[in-house]
Design a protein around this motif. Structure first.
Motif, mmCIF file in Angstrom:
data_model
loop_
_atom_site.group_PDB
_atom_site.id
_atom_site.type_symbol
_atom_site.label_atom_id
_atom_site.label_comp_id
_atom_site.label_asym_id
_atom_site.label_seq_id
_atom_site.Cartn_x
_atom_site.Cartn_y
_atom_site.Cartn_z
ATOM 1 N N SER A 127 0.929 61.669 -3.124
ATOM 2 C CA SER A 127 1.726 61.402 -4.280
ATOM 3 C C SER A 127 1.968 59.784 -4.099
ATOM 4 C CB SER A 127 3.565 62.125 -3.780
ATOM 5 O OG SER A 127 4.160 62.549 -2.545
ATOM 6 N N LYS A 128 3.003 59.334 -4.535
ATOM 7 C CA LYS A 128 3.534 57.523 -4.094
ATOM 8 C C LYS A 128 4.220 57.744 -3.372
ATOM 9 C CE LYS A 128 2.771 56.257 -9.197
ATOM 10 N NZ LYS A 128 3.332 55.327 -10.287
ATOM 11 N N MET A 129 4.789 56.674 -3.064
ATOM 12 C CA MET A 129 5.937 55.918 -1.980
ATOM 13 C C MET A 129 6.739 56.931 -1.650
ATOM 14 S SD MET A 129 5.515 54.871 1.530
ATOM 15 C CE MET A 129 6.746 55.168 2.112
ATOM 16 N N PHE A 130 7.567 56.526 -2.974
ATOM 17 C CA PHE A 130 8.921 56.940 -2.880
ATOM 18 C C PHE A 130 9.627 57.957 -4.177
ATOM 19 C CE2 PHE A 130 9.078 52.429 -0.880
ATOM 20 C CZ PHE A 130 8.998 52.888 0.209
ATOM 21 N N CYS A 131 8.354 58.879 -4.653
ATOM 22 C CA CYS A 131 8.806 59.694 -5.774
ATOM 23 C C CYS A 131 7.590 60.665 -5.352
ATOM 24 C CB CYS A 131 8.679 58.866 -7.078
ATOM 25 S SG CYS A 131 7.250 58.124 -7.893
ATOM 26 N N GLY A 132 8.567 61.578 -7.168
ATOM 27 C CA GLY A 132 6.509 62.883 -6.367
ATOM 28 C C GLY A 132 5.572 62.496 -7.893
ATOM 29 N N CYS A 133 4.800 61.762 -8.488
ATOM 30 C CA CYS A 133 4.280 61.215 -8.679
ATOM 31 C C CYS A 133 2.759 61.546 -8.157
ATOM 32 C CB CYS A 133 4.677 59.456 -9.472
ATOM 33 S SG CYS A 133 5.444 59.286 -11.125
ATOM 34 N N SER A 134 2.124 61.945 -9.256
ATOM 35 C CA SER A 134 0.409 61.728 -8.281
ATOM 36 C C SER A 134 0.359 59.967 -7.915
ATOM 37 C CB SER A 134 -0.414 62.069 -9.192
ATOM 38 O OG SER A 134 -1.530 62.264 -9.161
ATOM 39 N N ASN A 193 1.166 58.613 -14.912
ATOM 40 C CA ASN A 193 1.443 58.542 -13.713
ATOM 41 C C ASN A 193 3.295 58.407 -13.506
ATOM 42 O OD1 ASN A 193 -0.147 60.501 -12.697
ATOM 43 N ND2 ASN A 193 -1.364 59.651 -12.145
ATOM 44 N N VAL A 194 4.267 58.523 -14.643
ATOM 45 C CA VAL A 194 5.238 57.256 -13.605
ATOM 46 C C VAL A 194 6.503 58.365 -14.056
ATOM 47 C CG1 VAL A 194 4.298 55.762 -14.623
ATOM 48 C CG2 VAL A 194 5.577 57.021 -16.528
ATOM 49 N N CYS A 195 7.959 58.241 -13.627
ATOM 50 C CA CYS A 195 9.212 59.521 -13.403
ATOM 51 C C CYS A 195 9.945 57.637 -13.296
ATOM 52 C CB CYS A 195 9.194 60.134 -12.170
ATOM 53 S SG CYS A 195 9.250 59.072 -10.395
ATOM 54 N N PRO A 196 11.416 58.209 -13.156
ATOM 55 C CA PRO A 196 12.600 57.492 -13.393
ATOM 56 C C PRO A 196 12.902 56.537 -12.301
ATOM 57 C CG PRO A 196 13.164 59.416 -13.752
ATOM 58 C CD PRO A 196 11.504 59.973 -13.989
ATOM 59 N N VAL A 197 12.303 57.242 -10.616
ATOM 60 C CA VAL A 197 12.216 56.385 -10.230
ATOM 61 C C VAL A 197 10.790 55.008 -9.558
ATOM 62 C CG1 VAL A 197 11.556 56.209 -7.261
ATOM 63 C CG2 VAL A 197 12.435 58.330 -8.395
ATOM 64 N N CYS A 198 9.891 55.447 -9.983
ATOM 65 C CA CYS A 198 9.410 54.347 -10.851
ATOM 66 C C CYS A 198 8.785 52.874 -11.679
ATOM 67 C CB CYS A 198 7.785 54.644 -9.717
ATOM 68 S SG CYS A 198 6.724 56.051 -10.978
ATOM 69 N N LEU A 199 9.329 53.723 -12.593
ATOM 70 C CA LEU A 199 9.993 53.019 -13.820
ATOM 71 C C LEU A 199 10.865 52.273 -13.555
ATOM 72 C CD1 LEU A 199 8.708 55.555 -16.886
ATOM 73 C CD2 LEU A 199 7.843 53.653 -16.189
HETATM 74 ZN ZN ZN Z 1 7.345 57.867 -9.728
#
Ligand code: ZN
Ligand code: ADP
Ligand code: MG
Length: 487
Positions: free
Chosen positions: A26-33, A44-50
């Motif tokens: 997963s990514k550095m600070f969120c659960g995205c692949s 592969n995006v979510c509120p954290v990495c966006l």
């Molecule tokens: Zn994310």
């Protein structure tokens, strides 16, 4: 030691900054692949990495462990306290308006690695720091628009910075090749420069030979291959040498390497260099790295390429050159060790196995553009094949053909030899008989040969090989023919 002996008066000073993508799930600070390749853009995006308002980061434990592992492999001190900091700047591929990085408290510092120096002996390059940060999104500049893919935003990146200890473009190349090998051995990064999984920037300056003060440095970016690094540094050193020769001042600038034109191009002046206004990231706790954790990670470190190379020489009796070629790729080295161990049981020395691996096997991999891990030839199978050839059960030529078929079908060599009837005929009695028959049937050729036309011997050889469908041992046939035909 001078960069350019013809000019003679300057010494090259180079420091490298390398970014490598870590191989986490997963990514550095969120659960995205973190699987960056092959996915549809912006999936592969979510509120954290966006960077949606209110979203909070959580640090990836595996990424922290991998960074510590790299620090240990590069002989660094691991700091008990590391702090994530915000590095503020504006860019369309940076949705938060800052990148979470590490500034005054990195995870690892004060390390070193050795490369081969100009005289062939070890040359030490100090590692200033290894820290952990997040990647930016990726921009695609089209003709009339720029597209941005956030799949890469927030991937874990390590940054590895050297002291300015590198003294030539070749040393810089060697440092990078060595670093890539280390990252791959650790299994923490694909370190593939073509895919951008390993990116580097070089800082370059010149100073009068013998001087201790440093000259003004130029930063060179956009180095996408080892070749580009060497070419760009060579070009830049030449440019600076000429400027200094004209009594001009080298200005502190950021340059880009233009691969097509083969020159560095100024991107921006560094004098008005950006102030990133670093401050500790308030949304993340500081990392407390307990020493027992570090010791656990140290205990799990794999054998490093330098150590393995020495072992291949001392334990397996390989030549240093073969050992260094084999350790370049950890999978190849593993494959060699397994094959050599299997071959020793058949009383075949490891050097013979090394010859096969660096010769026929490399050729096969190159032709198939494959990885050794995809190869259908097992180490045990290769050891068996080598034994068949070494014991003269089949010819060297048949050996190559069997290897091809093993690679294509994965079948064991014994089966292929049996089915194709490749067992070599070295039984002198059978050959004796075949040759006697040939001689009896061709009295004219015998006479021509005995009158001095030596090429007729080749013709006889050909006849025997045809009669035996290529299975006869050429050495044995030749000596039998000479025995019978020479007066
Ligand atoms: Zn994310
Ligand atoms: P900056 O603050 O511009 O990033 P740093 O001092 O942090 O500069 O160093 C960045 C990199 O540049 C390091 O790898 C360092 O070894 C290298 N470096 C520093 N000074 C010089 C110099 N005078 N010539 C060449 N490289 C240098
Ligand atoms: Mg820097």
């Amino acid at each position: 030691m001078c960069y350019n002996p013809a000019m003679g008066e300057y010494e090259a000073i180079i420091g490298m900054e390398v970014h490598a993508q870590l191989l986490t799930r997963s990514k550095m600070f969120c659960g995205c692949s973190a699987e960056a390749f092959g996915a549809e853009p912006n999936t592969n995006v979510c509120p954290v990495c966006l960077a949606l308002p209110g979203a909070l980061p959580v640090a990836n434990r595996r990424a922290v462990e991998q960074t510590i592992t790299v620090g240990l492999a590069l002989n660094c001190e691991i700091n008990e306290t590391a702090v994530f900091s915000r590095k503020n700047y504006f860019y369309p591929d940076l949705p938060k308006g800052y990148q979470i990085s590490m500034y005054d408290f990195p995870l690892c510092q004060h390390g070193w690695v050795d490369v081969e120096g100009p005289d062939g002996e070890a040359k030490r390059i100090r590692i200033r720091r290894v820290h952990l940060e997040e990647d930016t999104a990726k921009s695609f500049h089209m003709v009339e628009q720029t597209l941005v893919d956030f799949n890469r935003a927030g991937l874990p990146l390590i940054e590895i910075v050297t002291e300015p200890d590198i003294r030539s473009p070749e040393e810089a190349r060697q440092y990078l090749v060595g670093l890539r090998t280390v990252l791959r051995y650790l299994g923490v990064s694909s370190a593939d420069m073509e895919k951008g999984a390993m990116r580097c920037e070089a800082n370059v300056s010149l100073r009068p030979a013998g001087s201790v003060e440093m000259g003004t440095k130029v930063e060179v970016k956009n180095l996408n291959s080892f070749r580009a690094v060497k070419q760009a540094l060579t070009y830049e050193l030449e440019r600076q040498t000429q400027a200094l020769g004209r009594k001009e001042r080298v200005r502190q600038v950021t340059m880009g390497w233009d691969e097509v034109r083969g020159r560095t191009v100024e991107q921006r002046a560094k004098e008005e260099s950006e102030d990133y206004r670093y401050f500790p990231e308030p949304d993340l706790p500081r990392l407390h790295v307990v020493p027992t954790w570090v010791e656990e990670l140290r205990a799990e470190l794999p054998e490093m390429p330098g150590v393995l190379q020495e072992r291949l020489v001392s334990e397996y009796g390989l030549s240093p050159i073969d050992a260094s070629v084999l350790v370049d790729d950890r999978n190849i080295a593993d494959y060699f060790v397994k094959t050599a161990d299997a071959a020793v049981e058949r009383a075949i020395p490891p050097q013979i196995v090394a010859n096969w691996v660096t010769g026929d096997l490399f050729r096969l991999l190159k032709a198939r553009e494959g990885q050794v891990s995809d190869l259908k030839v097992t180490p045990a199978g290769l050891a068996e094949l080598i034994a068949l050839v070494e014991r003269k059960k089949i010819t060297a030529r048949s050996g190559k053909a069997v290897l091809e078929e093993m690679a294509a079908t994965g079948r064991p060599p014994g089966e292929i030899v049996e089915e194709r009837g490749l067992s070599k005929i070295s039984d002198e009695e059978v050959l004796d008989q075949i040759i006697d028959e040939l001689i009896a049937a061709h009295p004219d050729e015998v006479a021509t040969y005995q009158a001095g036309k030596e090429t007729v011997l080749q013709w006889f050889m050909g006849q025997v090989m045809r009669a035996t469908r290529g299975k006869a041992d050429p050495q044995v046939v030749l000596s039998l023919l000479q025995e019978k035909l020479d007066p």
